[in-house]
Structures are given as C-alpha cells and as structure tokens.
Design a protein around this motif. Structure first.
Motif, PDB file in Angstrom:
ATOM      1  N   GLU A   1     -11.150   8.002  -4.282  1.00 34.32           N
ATOM      2  CA  GLU A   1     -11.460   9.427  -4.160  1.00 34.32           C
ATOM      3  C   GLU A   1     -10.458  10.276  -4.942  1.00 34.32           C
ATOM      4  O   GLU A   1     -10.840  11.212  -5.667  1.00 34.32           O
ATOM      5  CB  GLU A   1     -11.440   9.809  -2.680  1.00 34.32           C
ATOM      6  CG  GLU A   1     -11.675  11.295  -2.423  1.00 34.32           C
ATOM      7  CD  GLU A   1     -11.537  11.641  -0.950  1.00 34.32           C
ATOM      8  OE1 GLU A   1     -11.461  12.841  -0.639  1.00 34.32           O
ATOM      9  OE2 GLU A   1     -11.486  10.704  -0.117  1.00 34.32           O
ATOM     10  N   VAL A   2      -9.185   9.930  -4.824  1.00 39.31           N
ATOM     11  CA  VAL A   2      -8.150  10.691  -5.527  1.00 39.31           C
ATOM     12  C   VAL A   2      -8.291  10.536  -7.042  1.00 39.31           C
ATOM     13  O   VAL A   2      -8.181  11.512  -7.799  1.00 39.31           O
ATOM     14  CB  VAL A   2      -6.747  10.245  -5.071  1.00 39.31           C
ATOM     15  CG1 VAL A   2      -5.666  10.845  -5.968  1.00 39.31           C
ATOM     16  CG2 VAL A   2      -6.512  10.656  -3.635  1.00 39.31           C
TER      17      VAL A   2
ATOM     18  N   ASN B   1      -9.635  -3.630   7.246  1.00 39.79           N
ATOM     19  CA  ASN B   1     -10.103  -2.268   7.495  1.00 39.79           C
ATOM     20  C   ASN B   1      -9.053  -1.238   7.059  1.00 39.79           C
ATOM     21  O   ASN B   1      -9.390  -0.194   6.495  1.00 39.79           O
ATOM     22  CB  ASN B   1     -10.430  -2.092   8.974  1.00 39.79           C
ATOM     23  CG  ASN B   1     -11.645  -2.901   9.392  1.00 39.79           C
ATOM     24  OD1 ASN B   1     -12.502  -3.232   8.569  1.00 39.79           O
ATOM     25  ND2 ASN B   1     -11.728  -3.240  10.671  1.00 39.79           N
ATOM     26  N   PHE B   2      -7.805  -1.542   7.363  1.00 44.08           N
ATOM     27  CA  PHE B   2      -6.728  -0.629   6.959  1.00 44.08           C
ATOM     28  C   PHE B   2      -6.648  -0.536   5.437  1.00 44.08           C
ATOM     29  O   PHE B   2      -6.503   0.546   4.858  1.00 44.08           O
ATOM     30  CB  PHE B   2      -5.397  -1.125   7.535  1.00 44.08           C
ATOM     31  CG  PHE B   2      -4.249  -0.202   7.268  1.00 44.08           C
ATOM     32  CD1 PHE B   2      -4.022   0.915   8.061  1.00 44.08           C
ATOM     33  CD2 PHE B   2      -3.392  -0.438   6.204  1.00 44.08           C
ATOM     34  CE1 PHE B   2      -2.965   1.774   7.803  1.00 44.08           C
ATOM     35  CE2 PHE B   2      -2.335   0.415   5.926  1.00 44.08           C
ATOM     36  CZ  PHE B   2      -2.117   1.516   6.738  1.00 44.08           C
ATOM     37  N   GLU B   3      -6.752  -1.681   4.775  1.00 48.32           N
ATOM     38  CA  GLU B   3      -6.686  -1.699   3.314  1.00 48.32           C
ATOM     39  C   GLU B   3      -7.916  -1.031   2.702  1.00 48.32           C
ATOM     40  O   GLU B   3      -7.824  -0.379   1.654  1.00 48.32           O
ATOM     41  CB  GLU B   3      -6.564  -3.141   2.815  1.00 48.32           C
ATOM     42  CG  GLU B   3      -6.546  -3.310   1.310  1.00 48.32           C
ATOM     43  CD  GLU B   3      -5.298  -2.746   0.659  1.00 48.32           C
ATOM     44  OE1 GLU B   3      -5.237  -2.707  -0.579  1.00 48.32           O
ATOM     45  OE2 GLU B   3      -4.365  -2.330   1.397  1.00 48.32           O
TER      46      GLU B   3
ATOM     47  N   GLY C   1       0.823  -1.210   0.000  1.00 48.05           N
ATOM     48  CA  GLY C   1       0.000   0.000   0.000  1.00 48.05           C
ATOM     49  C   GLY C   1       0.857   1.259   0.000  1.00 48.05           C
ATOM     50  O   GLY C   1       0.558   2.224  -0.714  1.00 48.05           O
ATOM     51  N   HIS C   2       1.926   1.247   0.788  1.00 54.59           N
ATOM     52  CA  HIS C   2       2.826   2.400   0.815  1.00 54.59           C
ATOM     53  C   HIS C   2       3.494   2.578  -0.549  1.00 54.59           C
ATOM     54  O   HIS C   2       3.613   3.705  -1.063  1.00 54.59           O
ATOM     55  CB  HIS C   2       3.885   2.193   1.909  1.00 54.59           C
ATOM     56  CG  HIS C   2       4.838   3.339   2.040  1.00 54.59           C
ATOM     57  ND1 HIS C   2       5.980   3.443   1.278  1.00 54.59           N
ATOM     58  CD2 HIS C   2       4.816   4.450   2.839  1.00 54.59           C
ATOM     59  CE1 HIS C   2       6.627   4.540   1.602  1.00 54.59           C
ATOM     60  NE2 HIS C   2       5.944   5.171   2.539  1.00 54.59           N
ATOM     61  N   ARG C   3       3.937   1.476  -1.143  1.00 51.22           N
ATOM     62  CA  ARG C   3       4.575   1.555  -2.458  1.00 51.22           C
ATOM     63  C   ARG C   3       3.585   2.027  -3.523  1.00 51.22           C
ATOM     64  O   ARG C   3       3.948   2.788  -4.433  1.00 51.22           O
ATOM     65  CB  ARG C   3       5.135   0.192  -2.840  1.00 51.22           C
ATOM     66  CG  ARG C   3       5.897   0.187  -4.162  1.00 51.22           C
ATOM     67  CD  ARG C   3       6.570  -1.141  -4.388  1.00 51.22           C
ATOM     68  NE  ARG C   3       5.598  -2.207  -4.564  1.00 51.22           N
ATOM     69  CZ  ARG C   3       5.052  -2.520  -5.736  1.00 51.22           C
ATOM     70  NH1 ARG C   3       5.365  -1.841  -6.814  1.00 51.22           N
ATOM     71  NH2 ARG C   3       4.192  -3.510  -5.820  1.00 51.22           N
ATOM     72  N   LEU C   4       2.335   1.600  -3.415  1.00 48.64           N
ATOM     73  CA  LEU C   4       1.324   2.027  -4.385  1.00 48.64           C
ATOM     74  C   LEU C   4       1.056   3.526  -4.283  1.00 48.64           C
ATOM     75  O   LEU C   4       0.769   4.180  -5.291  1.00 48.64           O
ATOM     76  CB  LEU C   4       0.036   1.238  -4.189  1.00 48.64           C
ATOM     77  CG  LEU C   4       0.097  -0.231  -4.621  1.00 48.64           C
ATOM     78  CD1 LEU C   4      -1.150  -0.970  -4.165  1.00 48.64           C
ATOM     79  CD2 LEU C   4       0.267  -0.340  -6.127  1.00 48.64           C
ATOM     80  N   CYS C   5       1.130   4.071  -3.071  1.00 48.28           N
ATOM     81  CA  CYS C   5       0.987   5.526  -2.917  1.00 48.28           C
ATOM     82  C   CYS C   5       2.103   6.245  -3.675  1.00 48.28           C
ATOM     83  O   CYS C   5       1.855   7.232  -4.381  1.00 48.28           O
ATOM     84  CB  CYS C   5       1.029   5.913  -1.436  1.00 48.28           C
ATOM     85  SG  CYS C   5      -0.437   5.463  -0.496  1.00 48.28           S
TER      86      CYS C   5
ATOM     87  N   LEU D   1      -8.038   1.821  -0.205  1.00 48.78           N
ATOM     88  CA  LEU D   1      -8.780   1.676  -1.451  1.00 48.78           C
ATOM     89  C   LEU D   1      -9.781   2.816  -1.636  1.00 48.78           C
ATOM     90  O   LEU D   1      -9.923   3.361  -2.746  1.00 48.78           O
ATOM     91  CB  LEU D   1      -9.505   0.331  -1.478  1.00 48.78           C
ATOM     92  CG  LEU D   1      -8.607  -0.918  -1.502  1.00 48.78           C
ATOM     93  CD1 LEU D   1      -9.456  -2.173  -1.391  1.00 48.78           C
ATOM     94  CD2 LEU D   1      -7.777  -0.953  -2.773  1.00 48.78           C
ATOM     95  N   ASP D   2     -10.489   3.178  -0.560  1.00 44.46           N
ATOM     96  CA  ASP D   2     -11.445   4.288  -0.644  1.00 44.46           C
ATOM     97  C   ASP D   2     -10.725   5.601  -0.945  1.00 44.46           C
ATOM     98  O   ASP D   2     -11.213   6.428  -1.732  1.00 44.46           O
ATOM     99  CB  ASP D   2     -12.225   4.411   0.665  1.00 44.46           C
ATOM    100  CG  ASP D   2     -13.222   3.278   0.855  1.00 44.46           C
ATOM    101  OD1 ASP D   2     -13.567   2.622  -0.139  1.00 44.46           O
ATOM    102  OD2 ASP D   2     -13.633   3.034   2.009  1.00 44.46           O
TER     103      ASP D   2
END
Length: 480
Positions: free
Chosen positions: A246-247, A235-237, A34-38, A241-242
């Motif tokens: 939004e972005v 929940n964290f994931e 998730g951090h890498r995807l950001c 995803l949400d």
C-alpha cells in the motif's frame, strides 16, 4: 539372532527442515526483520526526498541563470520567448518536485513510522514483544516432541553400540576356533560374551523401537501445534506485506508526475511556446528595428538663416556619442562652463566659434564647414576589443579636451565616473584579459563593477586586489 550393522547408519544427515528442533527460529527472526525493513524503507524514502529537493534547487538555479543569459544575449523575438519558456518550465517543475518531497516526508514517511510504532513493541530487556511471544509459542509446541526425539536418539545410540559389540564378539569367537593355543575355558568365555551381546542387542532394540513408536504417536500433535503458531506468524507478516504494498503504491503515485494535471499543463504550454516561434516574424522585427526598415533623417537642403539653431537642429537631435568619438575644430576656453555631456559641449563650442566671426557671410561659410565636419566626426567610432588600447591612445592625442595644455587641472568636458554606484558581481565563465587594461578572472570570482555597460558590451570593474580594468559584461552576474 545376528543383526546386520552398518557404520553409516550412525551418521545423522544434516537437515534444513522447519520441523527440525530449533529451525523455527528463522520464522521468529522474520518478525525482527520486519521492523528493520520498516526502518530501511523510511531511509529509502527520506533519501529520495532529499534527491527531489536537491533536483528542485538545481532546476531553480539553472532556470534563473540561463534566463539572465538569454535575456542579455543576442537572441531576439519569438524564438527568445520560446527559449525562455524552458526556464519557466524549470521553475514550475521545480515547484512540483518540492511538492513530491513534501508528500514523501509528511505522508509516506510518517505513515510507515506510525505503523512500525504500533506493530512492534520494544521490551525493557531488549527485543520486541511480538518476537518473544512467537518464540515462546514455538518452544512450547516443540518441547514434548523434542523430548521424545532425544529419547529416540539415546536409545538408537545404545542399540547401535550393542550391535557393534556383538559384531566384535562374533568375530573374536570365529577367530578363536582356528587358534590352537586357546584352552576350552577361554573358548567358553568367548561364547558367553557373544550370547550376552546378543541379549543386549535385543534389549536395546526393543527400547529403541518403543521410543520411536512414542515419537511417532506425538508427531501429529507436534505438527498441528507448530502449524498453528506458524500461521500466527504468517498472519502478522501478511499485514506487513500488505502495508508495504500500500505504501509503495502511494509513493509511486507521488513520484509519477505524469498523472499530475499541472505537470501535463506545463509541457503543453512549453510546446505551444516553441511552436509559436516564427522565423518570418522575427526577421521582420529585426529588419524594422535594426535593419533597412528603420526610419532615417536623410540630409536635406537647408536655407541659410541668422538663427544658428536651425543649423544645429540636426546635431541637437543626435544621440549621445559613445566612447571613442573624436571632436575636431573645437577649442576649449577658460571661460567655458563645465558641461555634463559631449553633445552640449559641441553645441557651446560651435556657438563660441560663431560669435567670434564679424562678417555674416564668413559666419555662414564657417558654420557650414563646421557643421559638415562635425557631422562626419561625431559618428561613433566602434573600438574592437583587440584595438581598444590603441584606440584609447589615439583618442587622447586627438581630443583637445584631454590635452595637458588646457586651462585648469580638471577637464570640464570629461564625464564624472565617480558618481556611478558600485555593484558586486560574480563571474559566470573564465576570462583571460587580452590587453593590459582588461581584467582576468575565473568562474565564481567576485569583484566590484564600477561602471555601466557601454554599447560595445564592456564594463569597468575593480578586482579585490585593487586592479581596475575592463571586462565583458555578459561574463558576470550581479550578486543579489
């Protein structure tokens, strides 16, 4: 009691199930992903912003260059206005794309960067706090069940080994009954071996069943604990995803110029400009300004008058002749003052001829002939690019003002080109000189313009090598 043993039962099939020991690490790794995807999404937006900026710059350069070309070109009237409307559209769309670039970087990029900083906390020893917490929680939930699973695997291995020994002992006992060379003592030992193996099988089987029963008893708790930790990771994931959704919607809103009222207005204006082009109006304009609709000072009968101004009135209203005009019947004298243009030269030369005549009737005859001759010979002689050199030679030989026999070193009737300002220009296209007095250059070459454009569209220039010559004016642009 004999127990059937199958060699294949000792081969443990590989499993990719989440419930296998250690397979929870894929869920933990998703946090790092998730951090890498950001970071990947920020790089994606940054690259798109650079594309928007580059496209805006290209639109601006394209519009500027073609606006100059169309302005200097032969197109005229309302269609010229419609054509140049495309350059106006390019400039306005360029501004909108610069706004898109600004929105992507200042809003979307910064928003992802801030969310990544708040959601993922780096540790001094490497990794993220959220990743370590999830890994510890899974390890804690799995530890009791993994311990009992290890016992089950150990007892199963022991049980299967005992079964194998029992099978081998029974086989040796069966074979000994047919062997006459064995004494009763040896047969008795083989029978005792079989009994011990059967007892070992029963003992290991009991331990195996007990370990398996204990494992099954703790399995529900293991499942519950693992699901609880997994839900926390879910929940964290879900938040990530949400947030990404939004972005991406905001990025789409910034990129979709069709939703921009200004963008719609640009093309509405462009369409209006194109539809307003009127061929009839353009043809009428050309006829009025360059065709039969132009006014003409038609020749009329003029009575003789002592005042020569009346005779010369028509010549004084003429435009300045272009290069290539050949004057005849005019002789230069040393007493004549140096004049700035060819029209004044003709007037003064004619006055000199008039003053030499003593007979007023001869004066009238000479003046009439001179006027008629000058009317015919002061018409601009248009020299084509192909015949330019030959025309220049003819002009020099026919023009008395360029003759080497004139008094003085300098011709007072020649125009002073040294006072013209020099301007640096850049070539827009390749050009290969067709004559010796023409310059050759390639697209992008820079050189110096040392003469204004004449009515035929030619300029005089000087290359950086020092060579001077003529070139088509519409093949270059002024360097700002």
């Amino acid at each position: 009691m004999s127990v059937t043993y199958d060699d294949t039962t000792g081969i443990e099939a590989s499993s990719d199930s989440f419930w296998e020991v250690g397979n929870y690490k894929r869920t933990v790794k998703r946090i790092d992903d998730g951090h890498r995807l950001c970071t990947d999404l920020m790089n994606c937006i940054h690259e798109r912003a650079r594309i928007e900026k580059s496209y805006a710059q290209q639109l601006t350069e394209w519009g500027k260059r073609w606006n100059q070309l169309v302005e200097k070109g032969p197109q005229y009237g309302t269609l010229e206005k419609a054509w140049r409307a495309f350059m106006t559209e390019a400039e306005k769309v360029s501004e909108l794309h610069l706004e898109v670039k600004q929105a992507l970087m200042s809003k979307d990029f910064e928003k992802i960067k801030e969310w990544q900083k708040v959601s993922y906390h780096k540790q001094m020893m490497g990794g993220f706090k959220e990743t370590k917490e999830a890994d510890d929680a899974f390890r804690k939930a799995q530890k009791p069940w993994a311990k009992r699973l290890k016992e089950v695997e150990t007892t199963k291995k022991a049980y299967h080994g005992a079964c194998k020994e029992e099978k081998m002992a029974v086989a040796r006992e069966s074979n000994s009954k047919n062997d006459a060379s064995l004494n009763p003592e040896q047969l008795k030992k083989l029978q005792e071996k079989v009994e011990r193996c059967k007892q070992e099988v029963e003992k290991t089987k009991e331990k195996y069943e007990t370990a398996l029963e204990e494992l099954q008893q703790c399995t529900p708790q293991y499942v519950e604990n693992m699901e609880q930790v997994f839900e926390q990771c879910q929940n964290f994931e879900e938040k990530r995803l949400d947030f990404f959704r939004e972005v991406l919607l905001e990025v789409e809103n910034h990129l979709n110029l069709s939703n921009n009222a200004s963008y719609k207005a640009i093309y509405s204006e462009l369409q209006d400009n194109i539809e307003s082009a009127d061929a009839v109006e353009d043809l009428k304009w050309f006829k009025t300004n360059h065709g039969p609709g132009m006014p003409m000072n038609w020749p009329q009968f003029e009575s003789w008058s002592v005042d020569l101004n009346r005779t010369l009135s028509r010549r004084e209203t003429k435009k300045k002749p272009v290069d290539g005009v050949t004057l005849t019947g005019v002789h230069q004298t040393a007493e004549q003052p140096s004049l700035k243009n060819k029209n004044n030269s003709m007037v003064n030369a004619q006055n000199s001829i008039a003053q030499l005549s003593s007979n007023p009737f001869d004066e009238d005859e000479e003046d009439t002939k001179s006027t008629t001759t000058e009317k015919e010979e002061t018409k601009p002689k248009i020299i084509s690019n192909h015949d330019k050199k030959q025309g220049s030679d003819d002009e020099e030989s026919a023009n008395p003002f360029n003759s080497a026999n004139t008094n003085g070193d300098n011709n007072p009737f020649e125009e002073d080109h040294g006072s013209e300002a020099e301007v640096r220009v850049r070539a827009l296209y390749d050009y290969e000189g067709q004559e010796q007095d023409e310059l050759s250059f390639h697209t992008g070459d820079e050189f110096t313009k040392i003469g204004d454009e004449d009515e035929q569209g030619w300029c005089k220039g000087r290359l950086d090598t020092g060579k001077m010559g003529l070139y088509p004016a519409n093949y270059v642009e002024t360097i700002q």
